[in-house]
Design a protein around this motif. Structure first.
Motif, PDB file in Angstrom:
ATOM      1  N   TYR A  70     -37.239  67.475  63.682  1.00  0.00           N
ATOM      2  CA  TYR A  70     -37.026  66.042  63.459  1.00  0.00           C
ATOM      3  C   TYR A  70     -38.361  65.311  63.394  1.00  0.00           C
ATOM      4  N   ILE A  72     -39.126  61.371  63.404  1.00  0.00           N
ATOM      5  CA  ILE A  72     -38.369  60.126  63.606  1.00  0.00           C
ATOM      6  C   ILE A  72     -39.321  58.948  63.796  1.00  0.00           C
ATOM      7  N   CYS A  74     -38.833  54.789  64.915  1.00  0.00           N
ATOM      8  CA  CYS A  74     -37.836  53.815  65.363  1.00  0.00           C
ATOM      9  C   CYS A  74     -38.526  52.576  65.907  1.00  0.00           C
ATOM     10  N   GLY A  85     -33.825  52.973  63.135  1.00  0.00           N
ATOM     11  CA  GLY A  85     -34.482  54.261  63.025  1.00  0.00           C
ATOM     12  C   GLY A  85     -34.291  54.920  61.676  1.00  0.00           C
ATOM     13  N   GLU A  87     -35.104  59.071  60.054  1.00  0.00           N
ATOM     14  CA  GLU A  87     -35.532  60.410  60.442  1.00  0.00           C
ATOM     15  C   GLU A  87     -35.476  61.356  59.258  1.00  0.00           C
ATOM     16  N   HIS A 147     -23.245  53.980  65.664  1.00  0.00           N
ATOM     17  CA  HIS A 147     -24.238  54.215  64.621  1.00  0.00           C
ATOM     18  C   HIS A 147     -23.807  53.578  63.300  1.00  0.00           C
ATOM     19  N   TYR A 224     -30.184  59.275  68.215  1.00  0.00           N
ATOM     20  CA  TYR A 224     -30.462  59.585  66.809  1.00  0.00           C
ATOM     21  C   TYR A 224     -29.400  60.558  66.302  1.00  0.00           C
ATOM     22  N   ARG A 226     -28.002  63.844  65.201  1.00  0.00           N
ATOM     23  CA  ARG A 226     -28.598  65.140  65.528  1.00  0.00           C
ATOM     24  C   ARG A 226     -27.602  66.259  65.246  1.00  0.00           C
TER      25      ARG A 226
END
Length: 790
Positions: A70, A72, A74, A85, A87, A147, A224, A226
């Motif tokens: 990852y 990322i 943010c 964020g 990624e 999210h 995040y 994942r």
């Protein structure tokens, strides 16, 4: 001697028949018999070994697992309590399978209105209810939370098709991902941060607001999108997240950039790559000093933290950059309130690990004294029983509640406003720090599937927490681990129980089942069944085999047996697959002596029994006997008021019983030559609880000496309901106690003694409207002018 046929405990011979059944109950091959059940092998209860997972419990020759990296970026928006964020995820298909889609976890959706979990539990009304309980019967508007996926594109910016199913998101691949191939894609998202102090949100992560200073502590967790685990055991582990069963995650490497207000201090999984730009020169100098310090050094001091709280809120931002390799997850914290201290811990292979703590002024009296040293002690102890700690840092953050992630965890432990703290607050803080830091091993390194088998991380970790507490202080008041501490749960009504091998969401009493019972079982396995040497070697071997891999219960069971040559199938079955309890009864005793005379004689004898000191659990006793060095004995800074405050209470009881003497006619010469003046005691036992266990007996003789006899659990093989055993002694026995060290979790001690001891009944005293607080003797001592170490 007396004819055994006259005894009421003569073994009954039953007609045996065979009933073949399939599946997980194959072991019950003779369910109507008094034997041939509990000691049979687990058989088809465990999955068959294969090329991926061997019969010895080790990874097989073709074991594989996936990887996800990852990158990322943010931004923490404090004004709007929002996290933005984006990624780049690189997924490595190291399996022998071709994949057409990927499953990702969207854990923040558990807070949203997309999930069914808020409506899955029953509810009820009571005659008396608090305002909080009544308000929780009404749901809240959750449409804002969860999210919000803004876009998902491949490495070239081309949109990818995806679908969201509650807390899971499937990303469809533009073309099949073959074994050995990688796929990179971008996810842009944001979500609104929840108040983790609000019971509606079941606070693992989020914010805590401090009204007086209008500041926050942010714990950014499950934050995040994942990857789910794809494994040889069940393919994709995409079982929905409901807030209880935790996470099944894939190892990978992380680069994370967190942009936060300039006055915020960030602590995180991994190593910071830019301390030189985010710390002041004075703080950077203290950080360098901390790397070689003998005591924790405050990188951000209490005075600096207080000044930041009072200052005008920052309008500029800073970006903190962290890197973490070979971790299964990533979490971080940010706040202007933090004091931050650190000291080095050196592993047995010579590597330096920075033990660190972040905490507000509210926790300073406890955390400044104990937190970072407890982190270091935890790493030392867990490494001894598993593998050397492999990561460069280990962090404890005081954030009012507990949760764990690689290299960082969130714990509670605040003092009173006057700076004193209760005994409960002190040991509660130390215990939760040990527990959450310990999770670095289980499941962050030995990476089990928490979504399915909670006990493999919580139970195993609670067991090691107990060992670590006992090596911190030989008088540590451990709540979970000693066998006698689990008995109230194990004797509960069956409707309140389920086997340890139960999915986390189906457990009624989560703490006792997933934490305490497996921890107790492992402690009994170590102290009573296997012995420390065999257990410790096998446990260490299991940890070595499955470090940075995905073990299952079968891998654990098989590894423990393979490395010790101890057949434990009876133990796994009883403790992990049933709800049976330990209740071994010493039903009766026959005392025989060889008689010099020809005429038998019978008489009555009465004996007093006095209990003159409280029991101590077997681990505490053996730790002291082995000469272990406890942390509080080596570091006077860990000694406080409660170390010497020991309000011991003792109680005496005297019981008189009658015992029969039986005579058997033998010639005087024969008796004298063969038997002298020996005593023969035939003890009759029954298994009232169902769970077979070793039988431990303490004989107290007329001269005051004692002797302990230990019978292995296999003494029950021929009859799982009852047996008798003869013991021959030179001295006359005054008293016999079953399970004298309370090490088998026997739920009824009233049938453990001869002569019979009357066990007192217990009752509870409580206030009707308000829970009575424990007294704070430190506060009382301070008020009286006694000296208390600051």
């Amino acid at each position: 001697m007396k004819n055994l046929l006259d005894s009421p405990y003569v073994v009954r011979f039953l007609t045996v028949f065979t009933l073949l059944i399939t599946g997980s109950f194959l072991w019950a091959q003779n369910p109507g018999s008094n034997h041939g059940t509990k000691f049979e092998q687990l058989g088809e209860t465990l999955p068959d070994p294969n090329i991926y997972r061997g019969p010895d419990g080790a990874p097989g020759p073709e074991y594989w697992q996936q990887r996800a990296d990852y990158d990322i970026e943010c931004t923490l928006d404090v004004d709007n309590l929002k996290l933005d964020g984006k990624e780049l995820i690189t997924y490595y298909n190291q399996s022998p399978h071709t994949l057409r889609y990927l499953w990702l976890q969207l854990d923040e959706n558990e807070h949203s209105d997309l999930t069914d979990s808020h409506h899955a539990d029953p509810s009820s009304l009571r005659n008396t209810m608090s305002e909080g309980a009544l308000s929780r019967l009404e749901d809240i508007d959750r449409s804002k939370y969860g999210h919000k996926i803004e876009s998902i594109t491949d490495a070239n910016g081309k949109p990818l098709k995806y679908i969201i199913n509650q807390t899971m998101m499937r990303v469809d691949l533009p073309q099949p991902l073959k074994p050995g191939e990688t796929f990179a894609f971008n996810v842009d998202w944001h979500y609104y941060i929840t108040d983790r102090m609000n019971p509606y949100f079941r606070g693992r992560g989020g914010y805590e607001h401090f009204e007086e200073e209008d500041d926050y502590i942010f714990t950014i967790t499950q934050w995040y999108p994942r990857l789910c685990v794809f494994s040889d055991v069940e393919g994709w582990q995409n079982k929905q997240f409901t807030g209880r069963g935790e996470f099944a995650l894939t190892f990978g490497n992380f680069i994370v950039k967190m942009t936060v207000p300039e006055d915020h201090v960030v602590g995180s999984t991994g190593e910071c790559l830019n301390y030189s730009t985010v710390l002041t020169p004075a703080q950077l100098k203290r950080w360098e000093q901390a790397k070689t310090a003998k005591e924790p050094i405050e990188i951000v001091t209490l005075d600096e933290a207080k000044a930041t709280e009072k200052a005008k809120k920052a309008t500029n931002t800073k970006t903190w950059i962290y890197k973490a390799d070979n971790v299964r997850d990533f979490a971080w914290t940010a706040s202007p309130k933090f004091v931050w201290d650190a000291m080095p811990h050196f592993t047995e292979d010579g590597r330096r690990v920075m033990a660190m703590s972040y905490y507000g002024k509210e926790a300073y009296p406890i955390y400044n004294r104990y937190s970072t040293k407890t982190v270091a002690h935890t790493l030392k102890t867990y490494s001894k029983y598993t593998i050397p700690y492999p990561y460069p840092v280990a962090i404890s953050v005081e954030a009012s509640n507990g949760m764990e992630y690689p290299m960082i965890c969130f714990n509670y432990g605040r003092a009173e406003e006057d700076g004193t703290y209760t005994e409960r607050a002190k040991y509660g803080a130390i215990g939760v720090i040990i527990h959450e830091v310990g999770h670095n091993y289980f499941p962050m390194i030995i990476n089990s599937d928490e979504r399915q088998w909670t006990w493999m991380d919580e139970g195993i970790n609670t067991f090691l927490q107990f060992l670590t507490e006992q090596e911190f202080d030989n008088n540590y008041p451990s709540r979970r681990g000693p066998a006698y501490a689990i008995t109230d749960y194990m004797k509960a009504e069956k409707d309140l129980l389920e086997p340890i091998m139960t999915n986390s969401e189906n457990i009624v009493q989560f703490g006792p089942n997933a934490y305490a019972k497996p921890a107790t079982a492992l402690n009994i396995l170590r102290e009573t069944v296997m012995g420390r040497e065999l257990f410790d070697y096998a446990f260490k071997e299991y940890s070595r085999r499955w470090a940075f891999k995905h073990p299952t219960p079968a891998d654990f069971f098989r590894s423990m047996e393979d490395a010790s040559a101890v057949d434990l199938d009876w133990f796994w079955r009883g403790w992990f697959y049933t709800t049976e309890a330990v209740d071994i009864s010493l039903d009766s005793i026959q005392w025989y002596k060889v008689d010099l005379e020809s005429d038998p004689e019978t008489r009555e004898v009465s004996y007093p029994v006095k209990r003159d000191k409280p029991y101590e659990h077997i681990s505490k006793k053996r730790n002291r006997e082995e000469g272990l060095e406890f942390s509080i004995e080596k570091d006077e800074e860990l000694v406080d008021f409660y170390t010497e405050y020991k309000p011991w209470e003792t109680a005496d009881s005297v019981t008189m019983v009658k015992t029969e003497l039986y005579a058997e006619t033998l010639s005087k010469k024969e008796k004298t030559e063969k038997f002298g003046d020996k005593n023969y005691y035939e003890l009759y036992f029954s298994n009232k609880g169902g769970l077979v266990m070793p039988v431990i007996l303490e004989f107290t003789f007329e001269d005051g000496t004692t002797k302990v006899e230990r019978l292995p659990a296999q003494v029950w093989r021929k009859n799982e309901d009852k047996f008798s055993r003869v013991f021959v002694t030179e001295k006359e026995v005054k008293a016999i106690r079953l399970d004298p060290f309370r090490e088998t979790a026997d739920i009824d001690e009233s049938n453990n003694n001869w002569p019979v001891m009357e066990m007192p009944s217990r009752f509870q005293v409580f206030k009707s409207h308000k829970t009575e607080e424990r007294p704070n003797p430190m506060q009382e001592a301070k008020a009286k002018g006694k000296v208390i170490r600051p």
